[in-house]
Design a protein around this motif. Structure first.
Motif, PDB file in Angstrom:
ATOM      1  N   SER A  41       6.806  16.155  -3.987  1.00  0.00           N
ATOM      2  CA  SER A  41       7.010  15.652  -2.633  1.00  0.00           C
ATOM      3  C   SER A  41       8.105  14.597  -2.632  1.00  0.00           C
ATOM      4  O   SER A  41       8.203  13.796  -3.564  1.00  0.00           O
ATOM      5  N   GLU A  42       8.907  14.627  -1.577  1.00  0.00           N
ATOM      6  CA  GLU A  42       9.959  13.635  -1.386  1.00  0.00           C
ATOM      7  C   GLU A  42       9.774  13.023  -0.004  1.00  0.00           C
ATOM      8  O   GLU A  42       9.460  13.729   0.957  1.00  0.00           O
ATOM      9  N   PHE A  43       9.996  11.728   0.084  1.00  0.00           N
ATOM     10  CA  PHE A  43       9.839  11.011   1.344  1.00  0.00           C
ATOM     11  C   PHE A  43      11.214  10.726   1.928  1.00  0.00           C
ATOM     12  O   PHE A  43      12.068  10.176   1.251  1.00  0.00           O
ATOM     13  N   CYS A  44      11.406  11.134   3.191  1.00  0.00           N
ATOM     14  CA  CYS A  44      12.715  10.937   3.816  1.00  0.00           C
ATOM     15  C   CYS A  44      12.700   9.782   4.815  1.00  0.00           C
ATOM     16  O   CYS A  44      13.745   9.241   5.137  1.00  0.00           O
ATOM     17  N   CYS A  45      11.533   9.410   5.285  1.00  0.00           N
ATOM     18  CA  CYS A  45      11.432   8.295   6.228  1.00  0.00           C
ATOM     19  C   CYS A  45      10.076   7.626   6.020  1.00  0.00           C
ATOM     20  O   CYS A  45       9.042   8.295   6.049  1.00  0.00           O
ATOM     21  N   VAL A  46      10.116   6.341   5.792  1.00  0.00           N
ATOM     22  CA  VAL A  46       8.883   5.584   5.589  1.00  0.00           C
ATOM     23  C   VAL A  46       8.934   4.359   6.501  1.00  0.00           C
ATOM     24  O   VAL A  46       9.902   3.598   6.475  1.00  0.00           O
ATOM     25  N   ALA A  83       3.654   5.062   8.372  1.00  0.00           N
ATOM     26  CA  ALA A  83       3.950   6.484   8.529  1.00  0.00           C
ATOM     27  C   ALA A  83       4.927   6.904   7.442  1.00  0.00           C
ATOM     28  O   ALA A  83       5.882   6.193   7.144  1.00  0.00           O
ATOM     29  N   LEU A  84       4.653   8.073   6.862  1.00  0.00           N
ATOM     30  CA  LEU A  84       5.509   8.617   5.819  1.00  0.00           C
ATOM     31  C   LEU A  84       5.877  10.051   6.183  1.00  0.00           C
ATOM     32  O   LEU A  84       4.997  10.894   6.329  1.00  0.00           O
ATOM     33  N   VAL A  91       4.023  14.718   8.126  1.00  0.00           N
ATOM     34  CA  VAL A  91       3.923  13.273   8.312  1.00  0.00           C
ATOM     35  C   VAL A  91       2.513  12.862   7.934  1.00  0.00           C
ATOM     36  O   VAL A  91       1.541  13.529   8.303  1.00  0.00           O
ATOM     37  N   SER A  92       2.399  11.792   7.185  1.00  0.00           N
ATOM     38  CA  SER A  92       1.101  11.226   6.854  1.00  0.00           C
ATOM     39  C   SER A  92       1.029   9.830   7.450  1.00  0.00           C
ATOM     40  O   SER A  92       1.958   9.033   7.299  1.00  0.00           O
ATOM     41  N   LEU A  93      -0.073   9.577   8.152  1.00  0.00           N
ATOM     42  CA  LEU A  93      -0.329   8.255   8.706  1.00  0.00           C
ATOM     43  C   LEU A  93      -1.384   7.577   7.853  1.00  0.00           C
ATOM     44  O   LEU A  93      -2.432   8.163   7.568  1.00  0.00           O
ATOM     45  N   VAL A 137       0.835  -1.205   0.000  1.00  0.00           N
ATOM     46  CA  VAL A 137       0.000   0.000   0.000  1.00  0.00           C
ATOM     47  C   VAL A 137       0.870   1.256   0.000  1.00  0.00           C
ATOM     48  O   VAL A 137       0.583   2.223  -0.698  1.00  0.00           O
ATOM     49  N   VAL A 138       1.959   1.229   0.766  1.00  0.00           N
ATOM     50  CA  VAL A 138       2.828   2.408   0.857  1.00  0.00           C
ATOM     51  C   VAL A 138       3.503   2.694  -0.474  1.00  0.00           C
ATOM     52  O   VAL A 138       3.544   3.849  -0.920  1.00  0.00           O
TER      53      VAL A 138
END
Length: 126
Positions: free
Chosen positions: A64-69, A77-78, A97-99, A3-4
């Motif tokens: 958008s860039e993701f630094c921690c997933v 959490a992203l 942060v998106s949950l 899903v992520v």
């Protein structure tokens, strides 16, 4: 596909093309979507369309860039940074942060926490 990973790929597609449909398909019919900076909660796949259209509608351009997933069995959490230009041509950087709560391959709930800069710190585009 997880899903992520599907969410990240769909967001890239949304931001590149403006097409929210691949993102909307990730959400369950009973899903809830909320951005704590916005007062209303959207629901279902139609709500997902509105949520992401609203996101796009606040920018001329955004990436958008993701630094921690962190991906869990039911909750992920992203942590991200979005950079772009507002409709007024102002350079904007937002961090947040998106949950994601998910089950059965569908997102059941999205909650986004945003740390947007105060208006005095943004720069007018050249």
């Amino acid at each position: 596909m997880s899903v992520v990973i599907a969410f990240i790929e769909a967001l890239e597609h949304v931001e590149e093309t403006g097409d929210v449909e691949p993102m909307a398909r990730l959400f369950a019919p009973e899903a809830e979507l909320c951005n704590l900076a916005v007062p209303n909660v959207e629901r279902g796949t139609d709500g997902a369309r509105r949520f992401w259209a609203t996101h796009l509608g606040t920018f001329r351009h955004v990436r958008s860039e993701f630094c921690c997933v962190v991906e869990g069995e039911r909750v992920s959490a992203l942590e991200w940074t979005s950079r772009g230009r507002s409709l007024e041509g102002v350079e904007v950087t937002c961090k947040g942060v998106s949950l994601l709560e998910h089950a059965g391959g569908k997102i059941r709930r999205l909650t986004t926490y945003v740390d947007a800069p105060p208006p005095a710190t943004v720069r007018k585009a050249a």
